[in-house]
Design a protein around this motif. Structure first.
Motif, mmCIF file in Angstrom:
data_model
loop_
_atom_site.group_PDB
_atom_site.id
_atom_site.type_symbol
_atom_site.label_atom_id
_atom_site.label_comp_id
_atom_site.label_asym_id
_atom_site.label_seq_id
_atom_site.Cartn_x
_atom_site.Cartn_y
_atom_site.Cartn_z
ATOM 1 N N HIS A 129 52.073 14.541 5.460
ATOM 2 C CA HIS A 129 51.417 15.756 4.978
ATOM 3 C C HIS A 129 50.278 15.452 4.022
ATOM 4 N N PHE A 130 50.448 15.698 2.733
ATOM 5 C CA PHE A 130 49.318 15.793 1.832
ATOM 6 C C PHE A 130 48.588 14.471 1.601
ATOM 7 N N CYS A 131 49.194 13.351 1.891
ATOM 8 C CA CYS A 131 48.485 12.082 1.780
ATOM 9 C C CYS A 131 47.888 11.671 3.117
ATOM 10 N N SER A 132 47.906 12.561 4.087
ATOM 11 C CA SER A 132 47.430 12.230 5.422
ATOM 12 C C SER A 132 45.928 12.420 5.522
ATOM 13 N N LEU A 133 45.366 11.840 6.574
ATOM 14 C CA LEU A 133 43.925 11.885 6.764
ATOM 15 C C LEU A 133 43.423 13.297 7.033
ATOM 16 N N ARG A 134 44.206 14.090 7.763
ATOM 17 C CA ARG A 134 43.735 15.433 8.103
ATOM 18 C C ARG A 134 43.581 16.307 6.863
ATOM 19 N N TYR A 135 44.388 16.058 5.835
ATOM 20 C CA TYR A 135 44.206 16.799 4.581
ATOM 21 C C TYR A 135 42.993 16.281 3.821
ATOM 22 N N GLY A 136 42.684 14.994 4.000
ATOM 23 C CA GLY A 136 41.450 14.471 3.438
ATOM 24 C C GLY A 136 40.238 15.109 4.084
ATOM 25 N N LEU A 137 40.306 15.313 5.404
ATOM 26 C CA LEU A 137 39.225 16.000 6.102
ATOM 27 C C LEU A 137 39.076 17.433 5.603
ATOM 28 N N ALA A 138 40.208 18.088 5.343
ATOM 29 C CA ALA A 138 40.160 19.461 4.833
ATOM 30 C C ALA A 138 39.466 19.514 3.470
ATOM 31 N N LEU A 139 39.709 18.509 2.625
ATOM 32 C CA LEU A 139 39.068 18.471 1.312
ATOM 33 C C LEU A 139 37.564 18.228 1.434
ATOM 34 N N ILE A 140 37.161 17.374 2.388
ATOM 35 C CA ILE A 140 35.731 17.136 2.591
ATOM 36 C C ILE A 140 35.056 18.405 3.101
ATOM 37 N N MET A 141 35.727 19.136 4.005
ATOM 38 C CA MET A 141 35.170 20.402 4.476
ATOM 39 C C MET A 141 35.134 21.438 3.351
ATOM 40 N N HIS A 142 36.129 21.395 2.477
ATOM 41 C CA HIS A 142 36.119 22.244 1.275
ATOM 42 C C HIS A 142 34.864 21.937 0.449
ATOM 43 N N PHE A 143 34.589 20.669 0.257
ATOM 44 C CA PHE A 143 33.417 20.227 -0.482
ATOM 45 C C PHE A 143 32.134 20.664 0.220
ATOM 46 N N SER A 144 32.134 20.600 1.552
ATOM 47 C CA SER A 144 30.953 21.009 2.326
ATOM 48 C C SER A 144 30.693 22.506 2.173
ATOM 49 N N ASN A 145 31.743 23.311 2.282
ATOM 50 C CA ASN A 145 31.584 24.753 2.121
ATOM 51 C C ASN A 145 31.182 25.107 0.698
ATOM 52 N N PHE A 146 31.710 24.357 -0.262
ATOM 53 C CA PHE A 146 31.299 24.514 -1.665
ATOM 54 C C PHE A 146 29.794 24.297 -1.792
ATOM 55 N N THR A 147 29.299 23.237 -1.164
ATOM 56 C CA THR A 147 27.879 22.905 -1.254
ATOM 57 C C THR A 147 27.011 23.965 -0.601
ATOM 58 N N MET A 148 27.423 24.440 0.570
ATOM 59 C CA MET A 148 26.609 25.422 1.291
ATOM 60 C C MET A 148 26.480 26.728 0.524
ATOM 61 N N ILE A 149 27.591 27.206 -0.048
ATOM 62 C CA ILE A 149 27.522 28.492 -0.734
ATOM 63 C C ILE A 149 26.766 28.368 -2.060
ATOM 64 N N THR A 150 26.892 27.223 -2.749
ATOM 65 C CA THR A 150 26.157 27.067 -4.008
ATOM 66 C C THR A 150 24.652 27.021 -3.753
ATOM 67 N N GLN A 151 24.251 26.375 -2.664
ATOM 68 C CA GLN A 151 22.826 26.333 -2.350
ATOM 69 C C GLN A 151 22.307 27.704 -1.934
ATOM 70 N N ARG A 152 23.177 28.488 -1.318
ATOM 71 C CA ARG A 152 22.773 29.844 -0.938
ATOM 72 C C ARG A 152 22.599 30.732 -2.164
ATOM 73 N N VAL A 153 23.589 30.726 -3.045
ATOM 74 C CA VAL A 153 23.545 31.618 -4.213
ATOM 75 C C VAL A 153 22.548 31.109 -5.252
#
Length: 400
Positions: free
Chosen positions: A12-36
């Motif tokens: 589960h939480f130490c798995s790669l797929r959760y790491g991918l979810a965190l990177i996508m979290h970071f990506s969505n964070f970046t996109m919305i901050t650049q928009r606002v």
């Protein structure tokens, strides 16, 4: 008959797929901050020119609203739309059915968290360092995000060099019911006749109608209705989005908990969270005009609207992964197209209504938003499904 999702446990939480979810979290964070960031910088630029003469004050509101609406629409098409469809392509091959809500909610919560951060510190940065530094700081974060994405993100677990054998076997075995053959032509006619897809599209339309108003006009509402200065307005405007980020993650955890314990069926979970995500913010929006005299009550309702609205992330927003995982990316693009159309219409309508009369205009804006949400909820509750559609199922190739 559709196979029931496997309940075998994987890492589960130490798995790669959760790491991918965190990177996508970071990506969505970046996109919305650049928009606002652009919206905040526009206000700072306009404020810096106010001393030039009284004519500037007469055109200020029109200029801000026009640029805000244009920047929101253009960036929605060019960044978030493409990025979201790309993320759903990845989750179609990386997310086990019983973890879809969890993984997508972790990734999606980055947008709400980004809104919280940029609204909280954007005004402070522009005052302390100057408005260009908003772009310097969050643009640099975007560059780091790109490096992480290109280094760590792979299309599927079979080709990833860093995934463990145990996790790879778990993901592949949990997705055996889905198609693994080369994709054929997109069945457009079948999609057009598919009411469960239209239910998802109408859900997106309703959800984005109110969300766009909150993202675009929340600082304006706080400033004009609550009469809060610009600096404090930015901090207050950020609070609803930390609630939205928290509700997104908690909703995903709860949704997968209900599924893993067999407490509710998949369609029941999707309709439950869709109902909560459309009904609760509608009730809060309708109540706003009646509590305008109460500062604290208004702030609480403004915090609850984005928070409860993001419960939809565990409802119709990921429903394309249930009904047509083979075409999830294509259908997510169409879904967000409906959301974009709703955002353009709602932001334009809001600007027109509040320009006529501020008090009655805001009341009409919230009543209209609630009506649109109720339409989307009724349509989804009536026609929404969670089983793979016949036109999206695997069909063996035959030779005549």
């Amino acid at each position: 008959m559709d196979k029931k999702p496997t309940t075998r446990k994987g890492p589960h939480f130490c798995s790669l797929r959760y790491g991918l979810a965190l990177i996508m979290h970071f990506s969505n964070f970046t996109m919305i901050t650049q928009r606002v960031s652009l919206s905040i910088a526009i206000i700072a630029m306009v404020n810096s020119t106010q001393l030039r003469g009284p004519v500037n004050a007469s055109i200020e509101d029109h200029w801000i609203d026009t640029l805000n609406n244009q920047s929101s629409s253009i960036k929605e098409v060019n960044t978030r739309g493409m990025a979201w469809t790309g993320q759903f392509t990845i989750w179609a091959k990386w997310a086990p059915p019983l973890e879809r809500s969890k993984l997508t909610s972790i990734a999606g919560s980055g947008a709400a968290f980004g809104s919280f951060i940029i609204l909280c510190v954007g005004g402070l940065i522009s005052q302390a360092l100057g408005w260009p530094f908003i772009f310097y700081i969050f643009g640099s974060i975007g560059c780091v995000c790109c490096l992480l994405w290109f280094t760590v993100i792979y299309d599927d677990p079979l080709n990833h060099p860093c995934i463990s054998i145990r996790e790879k076997e778990y993901i592949v075995s949990s997705l055996t019911q889905q198609s693994s053959s080369p994709r054929r032509s997109v069945p457009i006619k079948a999609m057009v006749r598919c009411l469960p897809l239209w239910a998802i599209f109408m859900g997106f339309f309703s959800h984005f109608w109110l969300c766009t108003i909150i993202i675009t006009y929340l600082p304006t509402y706080i400033n004009t209705v609550l009469h809060v200065n610009i600096r404090d307005s930015g901090v207050l405007s950020s609070l609803p989005f930390i609630a939205a980020s928290s509700c997104t993650i908690l909703g995903g955890q709860l949704a997968d908990f209900l599924l893993s314990r067999n407490l509710l069926s998949l369609i029941a979970v999707r309709k439950l969270f869709s109902s909560l995500g459309l009904l609760l913010p509608s009730l809060c929006a309708v109540a706003l005009p009646f509590v305008a005299s109460s500062y604290m009550t208004t702030i609480i309702l403004l915090i609850l609207i984005p928070g409860t609205s993001n419960l939809c992330d565990s409802g119709f927003i990921i429903n394309t992964l249930d009904v047509a995982p083979r075409y999830a990316s294509f259908l997510m693009g169409i879904s967000r197209g409906f959301g974009l159309i709703a955002g353009i219409i709602s932001s334009t309508t809001t600007g027109f209504l509040i320009s006529q009369d501020s008090e009655s205009g805001w009341r009409n804006v919230f009543f209209l938003s609630a009506a649109v949400n109720m339409f989307g909820l009724i349509f989804y509750f009536t026609f929404g499904q969670a089983k793979i559609q016949d036109w999206a199922k695997e069909r063996p190739l035959t030779r005549l």
